[in-house]
Design an enzyme around this catalytic site. Structure first.
Site, PDB file in Angstrom:
ATOM      1  N   LYS A 104       0.847  -1.191   0.000  1.00 18.65           N
ATOM      2  CA  LYS A 104       0.000   0.000   0.000  1.00 18.65           C
ATOM      3  C   LYS A 104       0.887   1.247   0.000  1.00 18.65           C
ATOM      4  O   LYS A 104       1.808   1.375   0.820  1.00 18.65           O
ATOM      5  CB  LYS A 104      -0.866  -0.028   1.264  1.00 18.65           C
ATOM      6  CG  LYS A 104      -2.307   0.326   1.029  1.00 18.65           C
ATOM      7  CD  LYS A 104      -3.104  -0.015   2.257  1.00 18.65           C
ATOM      8  CE  LYS A 104      -4.350   0.816   2.331  1.00 18.65           C
ATOM      9  NZ  LYS A 104      -5.038   0.621   3.603  1.00 18.65           N
TER      10      LYS A 104
HETATM   11  C1  E4P Z   1      -8.359   1.604   3.707  1.00 16.91           C
HETATM   12  O1  E4P Z   1      -7.686   0.715   3.255  1.00 16.91           O
HETATM   13  C2  E4P Z   1      -8.198   2.195   5.032  1.00 16.91           C
HETATM   14  O2  E4P Z   1      -7.529   1.276   5.852  1.00 16.91           O
HETATM   15  C3  E4P Z   1      -9.502   2.473   5.718  1.00 16.91           C
HETATM   16  O3  E4P Z   1     -10.620   2.076   4.968  1.00 16.91           O
HETATM   17  C4  E4P Z   1      -9.587   3.802   6.369  1.00 16.91           C
HETATM   18  O4  E4P Z   1     -10.840   3.950   6.985  1.00 16.91           O
HETATM   19  P1  E4P Z   1     -11.168   5.055   8.083  1.00 16.91           P
HETATM   20  O5  E4P Z   1     -11.490   6.315   7.383  1.00 16.91           O
HETATM   21  O6  E4P Z   1     -12.352   4.501   8.801  1.00 16.91           O
HETATM   22  O7  E4P Z   1      -9.948   5.175   8.960  1.00 16.91           O
END
Ligand code: E4P
Length: 223
Positions: free
Chosen positions: A84
């Site tokens: 990522k």
């Molecule tokens: C995506 O891969 C992120 O880990 C995640 O969906 C972030 O979500 P949040 O806005 O609830 O922290």
């Protein structure tokens, strides 16, 4: 649309994997920090719990050399790992280099179709379009998702559009309507997808009627 779990909690992955409906897991530095366990150990355990699934693990450096070093380390841990990378200039350089090496990437913190275009051009395997964080600011996070899916499909990009920052089941329904390829969500939201009050009352009535009639699936044949 594939369902991914968004968590760094191995027990949540174990429970959700048993339902047979998830095809991947996304983590981020915040979720891993919350897990209270080591990064490598957590990600490897998750890979084992979701065989063949795409497991996203994020770099934390923000310069090209630093991200590349971390990306090569992380991707060496397991073939299921997807690196990522944040939507920044050096990040897209990293995505291009990794794509040329055949290493899958997930571009994170994408909020607009123009950012998604850059991620697709760089060769991202997944584009993580965050919806909840936009909705939190009174925006409509799903707008960029719909535009990104249209772009990817119309222009024939290979990237999959992953709806992230999902807060409730309606986001999942909206992701389906936008024709997204994947939705990743916390365990709580995945569990909420099962729920409907008519399912609970309907099941109770079936069981009560069955029991009142004294029936048994395993009844002995009458002689
Ligand atoms: C995506 O891969 C992120 O880990 C995640 O969906 C972030 O979500 P949040 O806005 O609830 O922290």
């Amino acid at each position: 649309m594939k369902l991914f779990l968004d968590t760094g909690d191995v027990e949540e992955v174990r429970r959700a994997a048993a339902w047979g409906v998830i095809e991947g897991v996304t983590t981020n530095p915040t979720l891993i920090a919350k897990s209270g366990k080591g990064f490598r150990e957590t990600v490897l355990e998750i890979c084992g719990l979701v065989p063949g699934g795409a497991i996203s693990a994020e770099v934390v450096a923000t310069d090209y050399d630093g991200m590349m070093k971390e990306a090569l380390e992380i991707s060496s841990w397991h073939e299921q790992i997807v690196v990522k990378v944040p939507m920044i200039e050096d990040g897209m350089r990293v995505v291009r280099t990794l794509a040329d090496k055949g290493i899958r990437t997930n571009v994170t913190l994408v909020f607009s179709v123009s950012q998604a275009l850059l991620a697709a051009k760089a060769g991202a395997s997944f584009i993580s379009n965050f919806v909840g964080r936009v909705d939190d600011l009174s925006g409509d996070g799903m707008e960029a998702v719909a535009a990104t899916v249209e772009m990817v499909e119309d222009y024939g990009f290979k990237s999959e559009v992953l709806v992230a920052s999902v807060r409730h089941p309606q986001h999942v329904a909206d992701a389906l309507e936008a024709r997204a390829h994947i939705a990743t969500m916390p365990y709580k939201v995945l569990a909420q997808l099962f729920k409907h009050p008519l399912t609970d009352t309907g099941l109770q009535r079936f069981i009560d009627d069955w029991n009142a009639a004294g029936l048994s699936i395993f009844e002995k044949a009458k002689v």
